[in-house]
Design a protein around this motif. Structure first.
Motif, PDB file in Angstrom:
ATOM      1  N   ILE A  20      -6.027  -2.882  -8.779  1.00 39.98           N
ATOM      2  CA  ILE A  20      -7.196  -2.108  -8.374  1.00 39.98           C
ATOM      3  C   ILE A  20      -8.424  -2.868  -8.877  1.00 39.98           C
ATOM      4  CG2 ILE A  20      -8.368   0.115  -8.490  1.00 39.98           C
ATOM      5  CD1 ILE A  20      -5.511   0.143  -7.193  1.00 39.98           C
ATOM      6  N   ILE A  21      -9.288  -3.233  -7.945  1.00 37.35           N
ATOM      7  CA  ILE A  21     -10.446  -4.076  -8.194  1.00 37.35           C
ATOM      8  C   ILE A  21     -11.695  -3.201  -8.310  1.00 37.35           C
ATOM      9  CG2 ILE A  21     -11.840  -5.956  -7.222  1.00 37.35           C
ATOM     10  CD1 ILE A  21      -8.876  -6.653  -7.951  1.00 37.35           C
ATOM     11  N   THR A  22     -12.363  -3.281  -9.471  1.00 34.06           N
ATOM     12  CA  THR A  22     -13.543  -2.447  -9.688  1.00 34.06           C
ATOM     13  C   THR A  22     -14.637  -3.239 -10.404  1.00 34.06           C
ATOM     14  OG1 THR A  22     -12.123  -0.494  -9.873  1.00 34.06           O
ATOM     15  CG2 THR A  22     -14.385  -0.268 -10.645  1.00 34.06           C
ATOM     16  N   PRO A  23     -15.661  -3.653  -9.669  1.00 38.36           N
ATOM     17  CA  PRO A  23     -16.810  -4.272 -10.330  1.00 38.36           C
ATOM     18  C   PRO A  23     -17.668  -3.186 -10.979  1.00 38.36           C
ATOM     19  CG  PRO A  23     -17.172  -4.172  -7.965  1.00 38.36           C
ATOM     20  CD  PRO A  23     -15.794  -3.625  -8.214  1.00 38.36           C
ATOM     21  N   GLU A  89     -20.005 -10.586  -5.284  1.00 38.78           N
ATOM     22  CA  GLU A  89     -19.617 -11.638  -6.235  1.00 38.78           C
ATOM     23  C   GLU A  89     -18.850 -11.055  -7.425  1.00 38.78           C
ATOM     24  OE1 GLU A  89     -20.034 -15.019  -6.163  1.00 38.78           O
ATOM     25  OE2 GLU A  89     -20.857 -14.874  -4.136  1.00 38.78           O
ATOM     26  N   ASN A  90     -19.266  -9.901  -7.903  1.00 44.39           N
ATOM     27  CA  ASN A  90     -18.565  -9.273  -9.021  1.00 44.39           C
ATOM     28  C   ASN A  90     -17.154  -8.850  -8.611  1.00 44.39           C
ATOM     29  OD1 ASN A  90     -21.028  -9.676 -10.255  1.00 44.39           O
ATOM     30  ND2 ASN A  90     -21.440  -7.525 -10.648  1.00 44.39           N
ATOM     31  N   THR A  91     -16.992  -8.411  -7.370  1.00 46.13           N
ATOM     32  CA  THR A  91     -15.661  -8.094  -6.846  1.00 46.13           C
ATOM     33  C   THR A  91     -14.805  -9.352  -6.813  1.00 46.13           C
ATOM     34  OG1 THR A  91     -16.507  -6.242  -5.543  1.00 46.13           O
ATOM     35  CG2 THR A  91     -14.403  -7.186  -4.837  1.00 46.13           C
ATOM     36  N   ASN A  92     -15.369 -10.461  -6.376  1.00 49.91           N
ATOM     37  CA  ASN A  92     -14.636 -11.731  -6.356  1.00 49.91           C
ATOM     38  C   ASN A  92     -14.185 -12.136  -7.752  1.00 49.91           C
ATOM     39  OD1 ASN A  92     -14.836 -11.990  -3.589  1.00 49.91           O
ATOM     40  ND2 ASN A  92     -16.687 -13.237  -3.679  1.00 49.91           N
ATOM     41  N   GLU A  93     -14.998 -11.834  -8.756  1.00 51.66           N
ATOM     42  CA  GLU A  93     -14.599 -12.134 -10.140  1.00 51.66           C
ATOM     43  C   GLU A  93     -13.372 -11.322 -10.533  1.00 51.66           C
ATOM     44  OE1 GLU A  93     -15.741 -14.587 -12.177  1.00 51.66           O
ATOM     45  OE2 GLU A  93     -16.919 -15.190 -10.422  1.00 51.66           O
ATOM     46  N   CYS A  94     -13.315 -10.063 -10.102  1.00 53.94           N
ATOM     47  CA  CYS A  94     -12.134  -9.230 -10.373  1.00 53.94           C
ATOM     48  C   CYS A  94     -10.887  -9.837  -9.731  1.00 53.94           C
ATOM     49  CB  CYS A  94     -12.323  -7.824  -9.794  1.00 53.94           C
ATOM     50  SG  CYS A  94     -13.491  -6.766 -10.632  1.00 53.94           S
ATOM     51  N   LEU A  95     -11.040 -10.325  -8.518  1.00 55.79           N
ATOM     52  CA  LEU A  95      -9.894 -10.895  -7.795  1.00 55.79           C
ATOM     53  C   LEU A  95      -9.289 -12.094  -8.523  1.00 55.79           C
ATOM     54  CD1 LEU A  95     -11.178 -10.659  -4.132  1.00 55.79           C
ATOM     55  CD2 LEU A  95      -9.176  -9.487  -5.088  1.00 55.79           C
ATOM     56  N   LYS A  96     -10.080 -12.788  -9.310  1.00 63.20           N
ATOM     57  CA  LYS A  96      -9.591 -13.968 -10.024  1.00 63.20           C
ATOM     58  C   LYS A  96      -8.503 -13.632 -11.038  1.00 63.20           C
ATOM     59  CE  LYS A  96     -13.763 -16.745  -9.504  1.00 63.20           C
ATOM     60  NZ  LYS A  96     -14.898 -17.370 -10.209  1.00 63.20           N
ATOM     61  N   PHE A  97      -8.511 -12.416 -11.573  1.00 59.14           N
ATOM     62  CA  PHE A  97      -7.469 -12.074 -12.542  1.00 59.14           C
ATOM     63  C   PHE A  97      -6.516 -10.979 -12.055  1.00 59.14           C
ATOM     64  CE2 PHE A  97     -11.432 -10.094 -13.956  1.00 59.14           C
ATOM     65  CZ  PHE A  97     -11.092  -8.796 -14.300  1.00 59.14           C
ATOM     66  N   ALA A  98      -6.566 -10.681 -10.760  1.00 57.59           N
ATOM     67  CA  ALA A  98      -5.640  -9.720 -10.156  1.00 57.59           C
ATOM     68  C   ALA A  98      -4.278 -10.381  -9.951  1.00 57.59           C
ATOM     69  CB  ALA A  98      -6.196  -9.232  -8.823  1.00 57.59           C
ATOM     70  N   THR A  99      -3.224  -9.665 -10.286  1.00 60.33           N
ATOM     71  CA  THR A  99      -1.866 -10.193 -10.148  1.00 60.33           C
ATOM     72  C   THR A  99      -0.981  -9.344  -9.233  1.00 60.33           C
ATOM     73  OG1 THR A  99      -1.116  -8.985 -12.113  1.00 60.33           O
ATOM     74  CG2 THR A  99      -1.944 -11.236 -12.451  1.00 60.33           C
ATOM     75  N   GLY A 100      -1.517  -8.281  -8.660  1.00 58.15           N
ATOM     76  CA  GLY A 100      -0.705  -7.349  -7.887  1.00 58.15           C
ATOM     77  C   GLY A 100      -0.265  -7.877  -6.534  1.00 58.15           C
ATOM     78  N   ASP A 101       0.757  -7.228  -5.989  1.00 55.51           N
ATOM     79  CA  ASP A 101       1.238  -7.532  -4.639  1.00 55.51           C
ATOM     80  C   ASP A 101       0.262  -7.007  -3.584  1.00 55.51           C
ATOM     81  OD1 ASP A 101       3.851  -8.590  -5.490  1.00 55.51           O
ATOM     82  OD2 ASP A 101       4.214  -6.509  -6.115  1.00 55.51           O
ATOM     83  N   TYR A 102      -0.430  -5.929  -3.910  1.00 58.93           N
ATOM     84  CA  TYR A 102      -1.426  -5.319  -3.038  1.00 58.93           C
ATOM     85  C   TYR A 102      -2.712  -5.176  -3.827  1.00 58.93           C
ATOM     86  CZ  TYR A 102       2.091  -4.053   0.429  1.00 58.93           C
ATOM     87  OH  TYR A 102       3.079  -4.089   1.386  1.00 58.93           O
ATOM     88  N   ILE A 103      -3.829  -5.301  -3.138  1.00 62.31           N
ATOM     89  CA  ILE A 103      -5.152  -5.172  -3.745  1.00 62.31           C
ATOM     90  C   ILE A 103      -5.786  -3.876  -3.250  1.00 62.31           C
ATOM     91  CG2 ILE A 103      -7.477  -6.177  -3.897  1.00 62.31           C
ATOM     92  CD1 ILE A 103      -5.355  -7.901  -5.264  1.00 62.31           C
ATOM     93  N   GLY A 104      -6.336  -3.104  -4.167  1.00 58.22           N
ATOM     94  CA  GLY A 104      -7.073  -1.899  -3.816  1.00 58.22           C
ATOM     95  C   GLY A 104      -8.492  -2.009  -4.331  1.00 58.22           C
ATOM     96  N   LEU A 105      -9.444  -1.553  -3.560  1.00 56.69           N
ATOM     97  CA  LEU A 105     -10.852  -1.571  -3.959  1.00 56.69           C
ATOM     98  C   LEU A 105     -11.263  -0.170  -4.383  1.00 56.69           C
ATOM     99  CD1 LEU A 105     -12.230  -3.705  -1.000  1.00 56.69           C
ATOM    100  CD2 LEU A 105     -11.577  -4.499  -3.265  1.00 56.69           C
ATOM    101  N   LEU A 106     -11.931  -0.089  -5.521  1.00 59.57           N
ATOM    102  CA  LEU A 106     -12.356   1.201  -6.052  1.00 59.57           C
ATOM    103  C   LEU A 106     -13.749   1.027  -6.642  1.00 59.57           C
ATOM    104  CD1 LEU A 106     -11.284   4.116  -6.632  1.00 59.57           C
ATOM    105  CD2 LEU A 106     -10.589   3.269  -8.870  1.00 59.57           C
ATOM    106  N   ASP A 107     -14.703   1.803  -6.135  1.00 64.95           N
ATOM    107  CA  ASP A 107     -16.067   1.732  -6.659  1.00 64.95           C
ATOM    108  C   ASP A 107     -16.120   2.259  -8.089  1.00 64.95           C
ATOM    109  OD1 ASP A 107     -17.116   0.662  -4.348  1.00 64.95           O
ATOM    110  OD2 ASP A 107     -17.786   2.592  -3.545  1.00 64.95           O
ATOM    111  N   HIS A 108     -17.117   1.825  -8.838  1.00 65.29           N
ATOM    112  CA  HIS A 108     -17.215   2.176 -10.252  1.00 65.29           C
ATOM    113  C   HIS A 108     -17.535   3.642 -10.496  1.00 65.29           C
ATOM    114  CE1 HIS A 108     -21.826   1.635 -10.934  1.00 65.29           C
ATOM    115  NE2 HIS A 108     -21.580   2.072  -9.720  1.00 65.29           N
ATOM    116  N   ASP A 109     -17.882   4.376  -9.458  1.00 70.30           N
ATOM    117  CA  ASP A 109     -18.167   5.800  -9.626  1.00 70.30           C
ATOM    118  C   ASP A 109     -17.168   6.662  -8.858  1.00 70.30           C
ATOM    119  OD1 ASP A 109     -19.054   5.050  -7.115  1.00 70.30           O
ATOM    120  OD2 ASP A 109     -21.003   6.028  -7.286  1.00 70.30           O
TER     121      ASP A 109
END
Length: 157
Positions: A20-23, A89-109
């Motif tokens: 789960i990717i959250t900038p 760009e901050n989302t892309n930074e999260c993707l750099k350390f994501a290891t999951g089979d699926y990616i989910g996007l979740l806003d910070h609020d």
């Protein structure tokens, strides 16, 4: 409807993980804690939360809270960014350390319903889905629904 306890005990055939990717940027404390706790309440437990923090120095509590939760839950990964480069760009930074089979996007609020990842995993297993999309429910207050936009789209090769 299955209870949360039954969902937690269900064994799926595949061991799929979600990142789960959250900038983060100056996230209000109550929103941040609700987000973190909504992940920890998931009935499907194979997830990783990737947090990239571009907050300014006036919002140092964001890092303190994230480090507090990450120290107690190894699924929470937190990185401080040298500068805030905006949501993309901050989302892309999260993707750099994501290891999951699926990616989910979740806003910070945002928060996730406790069975959100379970329901995604169920569809992955039943439909052999390569891509899933689900939208959101908006709330005016905790107890009053404002707008329902939930739906799931599935894509298979």
């Amino acid at each position: 409807m299955m209870s949360g306890k039954i969902k937690k005990n269900r064994k799926f055939l595949a061991s799929v993980s979600f990142s789960i990717i959250t900038p983060l940027y100056n996230t209000p404390e109550n929103y941040l804690r609700e987000l973190l706790e909504s992940l920890q309440k998931q009935t499907y437990s194979n997830w990783q939360l990737c947090l990239a923090d571009g907050s300014d120095t006036e919002h140092e509590y964001v890092g303190e809270i994230c480090r507090e939760y990450a120290s107690k839950d190894s699924r929470i990964c937190y990185e401080v960014l040298e500068e805030n480069k905006g949501i993309s760009e901050n989302t892309n930074e999260c993707l750099k350390f994501a290891t999951g089979d699926y990616i989910g996007l979740l806003d910070h609020d945002d928060i996730l319903h406790e069975s959100a990842l379970y329901e995604m995993m169920k569809v992955i297993e039943e439909e052999k889905a390569d891509f899933l999309y689900s939208d959101e429910v908006k709330f005016l207050e905790k107890s009053r629904m404002h707008q329902i936009l939930t739906q799931t789209w599935i894509w298979k090769r």
